[in-house]
Scaffold this motif. Structure first.
Motif, PDB file in Angstrom:
ATOM      1  N   CYS A  90       0.841  -1.198   0.000  1.00 18.07           N
ATOM      2  CA  CYS A  90       0.000   0.000   0.000  1.00 18.07           C
ATOM      3  C   CYS A  90       0.876   1.248   0.000  1.00 18.07           C
ATOM      4  O   CYS A  90       1.981   1.232   0.544  1.00 18.07           O
ATOM      5  CB  CYS A  90      -0.869  -0.024   1.251  1.00 18.07           C
TER       6      CYS A  90
ATOM      7  N   HIS B 170      -1.407  -4.836   5.298  1.00 19.85           N
ATOM      8  CA  HIS B 170      -2.784  -4.779   5.801  1.00 19.85           C
ATOM      9  C   HIS B 170      -3.817  -5.018   4.695  1.00 19.85           C
ATOM     10  O   HIS B 170      -5.000  -4.879   4.916  1.00 19.85           O
ATOM     11  CB  HIS B 170      -3.032  -3.426   6.481  1.00 19.85           C
ATOM     12  N   GLU B 171      -3.354  -5.378   3.480  1.00 15.95           N
ATOM     13  CA  GLU B 171      -4.285  -5.640   2.362  1.00 15.95           C
ATOM     14  C   GLU B 171      -4.133  -7.105   1.979  1.00 15.95           C
ATOM     15  O   GLU B 171      -3.436  -7.416   1.030  1.00 15.95           O
ATOM     16  CB  GLU B 171      -3.915  -4.755   1.163  1.00 15.95           C
TER      17      GLU B 171
ATOM     18  N   GLU C  89      -9.327  -4.485   0.503  1.00 19.37           N
ATOM     19  CA  GLU C  89      -9.014  -3.362   1.408  1.00 19.37           C
ATOM     20  C   GLU C  89      -8.843  -2.055   0.638  1.00 19.37           C
ATOM     21  O   GLU C  89      -9.523  -1.065   0.940  1.00 19.37           O
ATOM     22  CB  GLU C  89      -7.780  -3.725   2.247  1.00 19.37           C
TER      23      GLU C  89
HETATM   24 ZN   LIG Z   1      -3.812   0.374   2.357  1.00 15.89          ZN
END
Ligand SMILES: [Zn+2]
Length: 360
Positions: free
Chosen positions: A36, A72-73, A147
């Motif tokens: 990200c 976090h994805e 996400e």
């Molecule tokens: Zn992200």
């Protein structure tokens, strides 16, 4: 297990202790995890992130003298269920989850934490209560885009769309693309989108932009105005004194770049009464001229993250093929490729979304 670890400002590969599921937790294998823009920001501006976290009581800022595993994805596979779980998800089930762990002290983020390892590791812990099974045999690398898509779905939801606006998306990186995809689902047209990169403009068109602008060649706000002219009926319906103003439909501008100076640029270009949604994450101090906002009566809405419902909806959109998520993935790498991928993502012509497959 192995992981790509954020240590002393760099991404290094090392071994780390195997996670053990606590009450309500599930041990999962990381199948795919998107890199990200926030991860790139966090590597560069980690100290700033820690500083800002102090403004939010209850948030545990990262201790930068200790290891952090980003990621976090993600899409994962269930390996083992901890105590106090219902066993609803059998081993082998492909799942997505909000990047958070439910703990007795409240929800805690996964990915920017010393304790909650993100999905750039071979294995990690998730809360069973937050798991969503991946439907329709959707590939893990596409499910992992849930996400980032949810970020766009949320930004569009926060825009309070009435239906007569003409949207302008500034910046067609992953955030701008997610906003475009979410606008298309909402049926708001024409969608005008601007980016300097030809590759990103092409992707913007693929995901639903009706008009793309190269800001090096033409002014995005001028192009927007060309496509935002009121119909003769709309013009005629205006109260007498409003007829003195330009006959433009309401502007809905999404700032999806997140670098200093961008908000001021939007203030300068925006027409009167524009609604501005700030989705880009600028981590540095920025300045803008309030008087521009005052004179134009601009409305600025900052947004962050998404709701659990928006997250689940985003997974369905991808699984049902309503959003062409696959077109955003430009490369996949193993754990050893993460550091180079961080560098490669600086080139918008080469990459949009790089997926980490820690099992490779
Ligand atoms: Zn992200």
């Amino acid at each position: 297990m192995r992981a790509a670890i954020f240590r002393n400002g760099e991404i290094v590969v090392d071994e780390m202790p195997e996670p053990k599921p606590d009450a309500g937790q599930v041990l999962v294998k990381s199948l795919a995890c998107g890199i990200c823009g926030s991860d790139l920001h966090a590597r560069k501006h980690a100290h700033r992130m820690v500083e800002l976290a102090r403004h939010f009581p209850g948030r545990n800022p990262m201790d930068l003298s200790r290891d952090v595993v980003f990621g976090h994805e993600f899409c994962c596979e269930v390996l083992d269920c901890g105590p106090g779980t219902t066993g609803r998800f059998k081993a082998g089930t492909k799942v997505c989850s909000l990047p958070a762990l439910l703990t007795p002290e409240g929800p805690q983020g996964i990915g920017y934490s010393n304790d909650n390892v993100g999905a750039y590791a071979e294995r990690l812990l998730l809360s069973e209560a937050l798991l969503l099974e991946v439907p329709n045999g959707l590939a893990a690398e596409h499910a992992a885009l849930t996400e980032p898509l949810a970020v766009g779905v949320h930004a569009v939801a926060k825009a309070n769309i009435r239906g007569d606006e003409v949207p302008l998306v500034i910046g067609c990186g992953p955030v701008g693309l997610a906003v475009i995809a979410a606008l298309k689902i909402r049926g708001l047209h024409p969608i005008v989108a601007a980016d300097y990169s030809p590759a990103r403009r092409a992707l913007a068109e693929k995901l639903g932009a009706d008009v793309v602008v190269d800001p090096a060649r033409s002014q995005p706000y001028a192009t927007w105005a060309e496509h935002a002219q009121m119909s003769p009926e709309e013009k005629a319906a205006r109260p007498p004194l409003q007829a003195l103003l330009p006959a433009l439909k309401p502007a809905l501008i999404f700032e999806c770049v997140g670098v200093p100076g961008l908000i001021q640029q939007v203030f300068e270009g925006a027409p009167r009464d524009a609604r501005i949604v700030v989705v880009g994450v600028c981590m540095e101090t920025d300045r803008s001229e309030p008087m521009l906002g005052i004179l134009k009566e601009l409305n600025v809405q900052y947004v962050l993250g998404y709701t659990p419902e928006e997250f689940a909806y985003s997974l369905r959109l991808i699984a049902e093929g309503q959003v062409d998520a696959a077109s955003m993935v430009t490369a996949t790498v193993g754990i050893d490729g993460v550091a180079k991928a961080f560098a490669d993502l600086a080139n918008p012509e080469a990459h949009t979304k790089i997926i980490v497959e820690p099992w490779r």
